[in-house]
Design a protein around this motif. Structure first.
Motif, PDB file in Angstrom:
ATOM      1  N   PHE A 237       2.985   0.309   0.840  1.00  0.00           N
ATOM      2  CA  PHE A 237       2.251   1.632   1.421  1.00  0.00           C
ATOM      3  C   PHE A 237       2.066   1.662   2.745  1.00  0.00           C
ATOM      4  N   SER A 238       1.650   2.633   3.526  1.00  0.00           N
ATOM      5  CA  SER A 238       1.420   2.658   4.805  1.00  0.00           C
ATOM      6  C   SER A 238      -0.235   2.758   4.741  1.00  0.00           C
ATOM      7  N   ILE A 249      -6.781   8.012  -0.130  1.00  0.00           N
ATOM      8  CA  ILE A 249      -5.655   7.912  -0.673  1.00  0.00           C
ATOM      9  C   ILE A 249      -4.824   9.394  -0.805  1.00  0.00           C
ATOM     10  N   GLY A 250      -3.671   9.394  -0.066  1.00  0.00           N
ATOM     11  CA  GLY A 250      -2.978  10.777  -0.368  1.00  0.00           C
ATOM     12  C   GLY A 250      -1.489  10.507  -0.075  1.00  0.00           C
ATOM     13  N   ASN A 251      -0.839  11.636  -0.173  1.00  0.00           N
ATOM     14  CA  ASN A 251       0.624  11.685   0.071  1.00  0.00           C
ATOM     15  C   ASN A 251       1.231  12.259   1.365  1.00  0.00           C
ATOM     16  N   GLY A 252       1.587  11.540   2.156  1.00  0.00           N
ATOM     17  CA  GLY A 252       2.046  12.105   3.416  1.00  0.00           C
ATOM     18  C   GLY A 252       1.009  11.746   4.757  1.00  0.00           C
ATOM     19  N   GLY A 277       3.010   7.977   0.245  1.00  0.00           N
ATOM     20  CA  GLY A 277       4.312   8.387   0.507  1.00  0.00           C
ATOM     21  C   GLY A 277       4.893   9.665  -0.403  1.00  0.00           C
ATOM     22  N   GLY A 278       5.954  10.126  -0.305  1.00  0.00           N
ATOM     23  CA  GLY A 278       6.513  11.108  -0.779  1.00  0.00           C
ATOM     24  C   GLY A 278       7.091  10.844  -2.123  1.00  0.00           C
ATOM     25  N   ALA A 287      -0.951   1.565  -8.730  1.00  0.00           N
ATOM     26  CA  ALA A 287      -0.893   0.503  -7.535  1.00  0.00           C
ATOM     27  C   ALA A 287      -1.860   0.623  -6.199  1.00  0.00           C
ATOM     28  N   ALA A 288      -1.600   1.940  -6.046  1.00  0.00           N
ATOM     29  CA  ALA A 288      -2.604   2.509  -4.812  1.00  0.00           C
ATOM     30  C   ALA A 288      -4.040   2.259  -5.253  1.00  0.00           C
TER      31      ALA A 288
END
Ligand code: GDP
Ligand code: MN
Length: 372
Positions: A237-238, A249-252, A277-278, A287-288
């Motif tokens: 993860f970033s 938490i988000g994507n992008g 991520g995408g 997991a996040a």
């Protein structure tokens, strides 16, 4: 990623940069054993990721193993500059005849590494540069050329003649380490002249967070920094740790940053930036969520996902699994592909998604306040 001194020292050893003998310990009895094994006076050095430990009382000398044990008991568990000391480096105390400074960093304006040297080390280099600029030399190192002999000669012109050759040898090794480990800073301060020649008495290494994935970094990541960051890195993860109590938490990256802004505008303080991520599948979302819920500072979580490649039903499934049984409130905003199915899964599990990011930010902030 800033390495602790003992980790930097380990890299120095791999590259043949001479360091005093020593070992890392985490209890006073071990400090005594190491000191006895070294058979000399020792320095006990608090392993905290800050500079100026000497002045802050984190570097102590002990003449005997008994003293080493006593001083270790004092240092372990104490705080240096607000950070708890969990480990000490116990190293043989050496006689210092002179202290030099040698470092490599990146000159961003010139887009090249720059080597910095001063015969007046032991204190902060910025300080030397301010009060005695002629005692600091800089040499840019074009990456395709490397530290060629004429550049090193130019750099060490201000060095006393005696250690010049050894300085050049160490500079070459330090450059290799800098390059191989994708460092943004390597620093030896002091690089001490001792009866046994030049020795690196301190080690500061900062590695670029965006370094290429390579097993040689793995063992460094294991021991450096915050445990949540470590797990996040391993999961790919970033993740950036922040100071607040709302998990985001988000994507992008763009969406996550916009979410952080909205949470801040609503009066909240984010605890982290987590970009899944995408195209994330249920497993990654789970997991996040688990990772963020595992952070005991977190009072509420805001999951903000735009489903383009990422499917909302996958996100919803992962989220419900990851949240399993938690009492921490989770606010979800979910739009895009398979949105209806995602919402259905969430509502079946008793989670009501919000319609807009703004609404979500307001809600998560008020929930975090209630939980405080
Ligand atoms: P920092 O203050 O966090 O940069 O920690 P350093 O590792 O650089 O140690 C601070 C100072 O302690 C050094 O500049 C040295 O003067 C001194 N020091 C460190 N190791 C030894 C040693 O083995 N013998 C002696 N006499 N002094 C040492
Ligand atoms: Mn130092």
């Amino acid at each position: 990623m800033k390495l602790l001194e003992w980790q930097g020292r380990e890299l120095f050893q791999r590259y043949g940069i001479p360091v005093p003998r020593g070992e890392v310990v985490d209890d006073p009895a071990a400090a005594r054993r190491v000191a006895a094994g070294l058979g000399s006076a020792v320095v006990l050095k608090a392993q905290v990721p800050v500079g100026g430990r000497g002045k802050a009382g984190g570097i102590r000398i002990a003449p005997s193993p008994q003293e080493a044990e006593r001083v270790a008991a004092e240092l372990l568990g104490s705080e240096i500059k607000g950070i708890e000391v969990e480990r000490l480096l116990v190293a043989e105390a050496v006689e210092i005849r002179a202290e030099h400074y040698l470092g490599i960093t990146i000159d961003r304006a010139r887009r090249t590494p720059v080597m910095i040297y001063s015969p007046e080390g032991g204190v902060e280099i910025e300080e030397v540069a301010r009060i005695k600029p002629e005692a600091v030399a800089r040499e840019h190192i074009p990456p395709l050329e490397g530290p060629s002999p004429f550049r090193l000669r130019r750099l060490f012109r201000i060095a006393p003649p005696g250690p010049r050759k050894d300085l050049s040898r160490i500079a070459l090794k330090l450059y290799e380490l800098f390059r191989d480990y994708e460092a943004t800073l390597v620093e030896i301060n002091p690089l001490a002249e001792t009866p046994a020649g030049l020795l690196a008495l301190d080690a500061k290494v900062i590695i670029d967070e965006d370094h290429s994935p390579d097993p040689k970094f793995a063992e460094l990541g294991m021991v450096a920094g915050d445990p949540t960051e470590r797990v996040a890195r391993e999961a790919g993860f970033s993740y950036v740790r922040l100071e607040g109590d709302i998990g985001v938490i988000g994507n992008g990256a763009g969406l996550v940053m916009a979410t952080l802004d909205l949470v801040s505008q609503a009066g909240g303080k984010p605890a982290c930036f987590l970009d899944i991520g995408g195209g994330a599948r249920a497993e990654r979302v789970r997991a996040a969520v688990e990772l963020v819920l595992g952070d005991e500072r977190v009072r509420a979580v805001f999951v903000n996902v735009f489903g383009g490649i990422t499917r909302c039903d996958e996100v919803a499934r992962g989220l419900i699994e990851g949240a399993g049984g938690t009492r921490v409130p989770i606010v979800v905003r979910l739009t895009g592909t398979n949105e209806e199915e995602g919402r259905r899964i969430l509502s079946q599990a008793g989670v009501r998604p919000v319609e807009t990011m703004e609404e979500g930010a307001e809600l998560v902030v008020s929930l975090a306040e209630e939980g405080r």
